[in-house]
Design a protein around this motif. Structure first.
Motif, PDB file in Angstrom:
ATOM      1  N   ARG A   1      -4.650   7.185  -5.582  1.00 29.24           N
ATOM      2  CA  ARG A   1      -3.450   7.389  -4.408  1.00 29.24           C
ATOM      3  C   ARG A   1      -3.329   9.065  -4.195  1.00 29.24           C
TER       4      ARG A   1
ATOM      5  N   SER B   1       4.151   7.444  -1.824  1.00 30.27           N
ATOM      6  CA  SER B   1       2.856   7.365  -2.602  1.00 30.27           C
ATOM      7  C   SER B   1       1.769   6.171  -1.445  1.00 30.27           C
TER       8      SER B   1
ATOM      9  N   THR C   1       4.478   2.938  -1.394  1.00 24.27           N
ATOM     10  CA  THR C   1       5.639   2.727  -2.087  1.00 24.27           C
ATOM     11  C   THR C   1       6.487   4.225  -1.878  1.00 24.27           C
TER      12      THR C   1
ATOM     13  N   THR D   1       0.860  -1.200   0.022  1.00 27.40           N
ATOM     14  CA  THR D   1      -0.040  -0.021  -0.150  1.00 27.40           C
ATOM     15  C   THR D   1       0.768   1.235   0.224  1.00 27.40           C
TER      16      THR D   1
ATOM     17  N   LYS E   1      -1.776   4.209  -1.419  1.00 22.63           N
ATOM     18  CA  LYS E   1      -3.008   4.025  -2.128  1.00 22.63           C
ATOM     19  C   LYS E   1      -4.068   4.170  -1.224  1.00 22.63           C
TER      20      LYS E   1
ATOM     21  N   GLN F   1      -6.807   0.637  -9.318  1.00 22.95           N
ATOM     22  CA  GLN F   1      -6.530   0.658  -7.668  1.00 22.95           C
ATOM     23  C   GLN F   1      -5.144   1.326  -7.554  1.00 22.95           C
ATOM     24  N   ALA F   2      -4.223   1.094  -8.380  1.00 26.71           N
ATOM     25  CA  ALA F   2      -2.920   1.778  -8.299  1.00 26.71           C
ATOM     26  C   ALA F   2      -2.935   3.326  -8.547  1.00 26.71           C
ATOM     27  N   ASN F   3      -4.010   3.560  -9.390  1.00 27.75           N
ATOM     28  CA  ASN F   3      -3.977   5.042  -9.750  1.00 27.75           C
ATOM     29  C   ASN F   3      -4.563   5.722  -8.811  1.00 27.75           C
TER      30      ASN F   3
ATOM     31  N   TYR G   1      -0.612   3.817 -14.464  1.00 30.87           N
ATOM     32  CA  TYR G   1      -0.935   2.611 -15.224  1.00 30.87           C
ATOM     33  C   TYR G   1      -2.226   3.076 -16.125  1.00 30.87           C
TER      34      TYR G   1
ATOM     35  N   GLU H   1      -6.621  -3.867 -11.119  1.00 32.15           N
ATOM     36  CA  GLU H   1      -5.406  -3.507 -10.349  1.00 32.15           C
ATOM     37  C   GLU H   1      -4.898  -2.179 -10.714  1.00 32.15           C
ATOM     38  N   HIS H   2      -4.699  -2.083 -12.187  1.00 32.74           N
ATOM     39  CA  HIS H   2      -4.261  -0.705 -12.430  1.00 32.74           C
ATOM     40  C   HIS H   2      -5.097   0.707 -12.030  1.00 32.74           C
TER      41      HIS H   2
END
Length: 247
Positions: A238, A133, A122, A120, A135, A234-236, A225, A231-232
């Protein structure tokens, strides 16, 4: 009568006009001086030689030469100063590293490792500074901008580490490209901005100086991404906490 004419001729011969000798002698003097100067100029530098020639041009033509170097020899004081003057050393441009930011990055890496937060949280270093960063799942419920109570400990620990440096802090909200579907926010612009502001207020409540803080809401327009998978997306979604380098 003949005697008178002879007397006149003798007087005339005694008074021949010799005024031409004056400019002739001046010319010879100038030529002599010129050759002397040319001989002496063989041991001086080019710029001084040109200055001497300009000086003679001024004397021969009657024009005024505006030149600080006009003259036959340099000032002894100036010459001595030039000989003794130190040669300037050109220092190579060196890129100085921000030692405090390096130490902060190491501490943050150790914190993430110790608390198993890789999924969660990075961390990366960029030209801007050190970027943490987080999430959105660790900070917010879906579609909301109020911090979850469960996020307070992580944020508090991160604030404690960041407070060890005095660099400015930029808090930046990001979303995916799914349109926001509630009445609280018109678009992802508002949602990303509101989330960044919530984190900013948390920092402020922990006595981080207001002058160090700034926020931005980027909405869906700076994704990590493509928004093509769950998944992408969710990563965006943040919030980035960027400890900026001092200018």
């Amino acid at each position: 009568m003949r005697k008178s004419r002879r007397k006149f001729d003798e007087e005339h011969e005694d008074h021949i006009d010799e005024t031409w000798l004056i400019p002739y002698s001046d010319l010879l003097t100038l030529l002599l001086a010129l050759f002397i100067v040319l001989f002496a100029a063989s041991s001086i530098n080019k710029s001084k030689y040109e200055a001497i020639m300009e000086s003679f041009k001024s004397e021969l033509t009657g024009t005024q030469v505006q030149n600080e170097q006009v003259g036959l020899s340099p000032s002894p004081t100036t010459t001595k100063q030039q000989k003794n003057a130190p040669v300037p050393v050109v220092q190579p441009e060196t890129k100085t590293k921000d030692v405090e930011l390096d130490k902060l990055k190491q501490k943050l890496e150790q914190y993430i490792e110790k608390n198993h937060l890789h999924a969660t949280v990075t961390l990366q270093e960029s030209k801007r500074g050190v970027e943490v960063s987080l999430k959105d799942v660790i900070l917010f419920d879906p579609g909301k901008a109020d911090l979850k109570k469960s996020s307070f400990k992580t944020l508090n620990d991160i604030v404690g580490l960041i407070r060890t440096v005095s660099n400015p802090i930029s808090i930046e909200g990001h979303t995916d490209n799914v349109p926001i579907g509630n009445a609280a926010f018109v678009s992802n612009w508002e949602l990303s901005s509101a989330r960044a502001v919530s984190v900013l207020h948390f920092f402020e409540s922990k006595k981080v100086s207001d002058k160090r803080l700034q926020f931005s809401g980027y909405g869906e327009y700076k994704p990590l991404y493509p928004n093509d998978t769950k998944e992408h997306r969710q990563a965006n979604r943040r919030v980035n906490i960027v400890v900026l380098r001092n200018n």
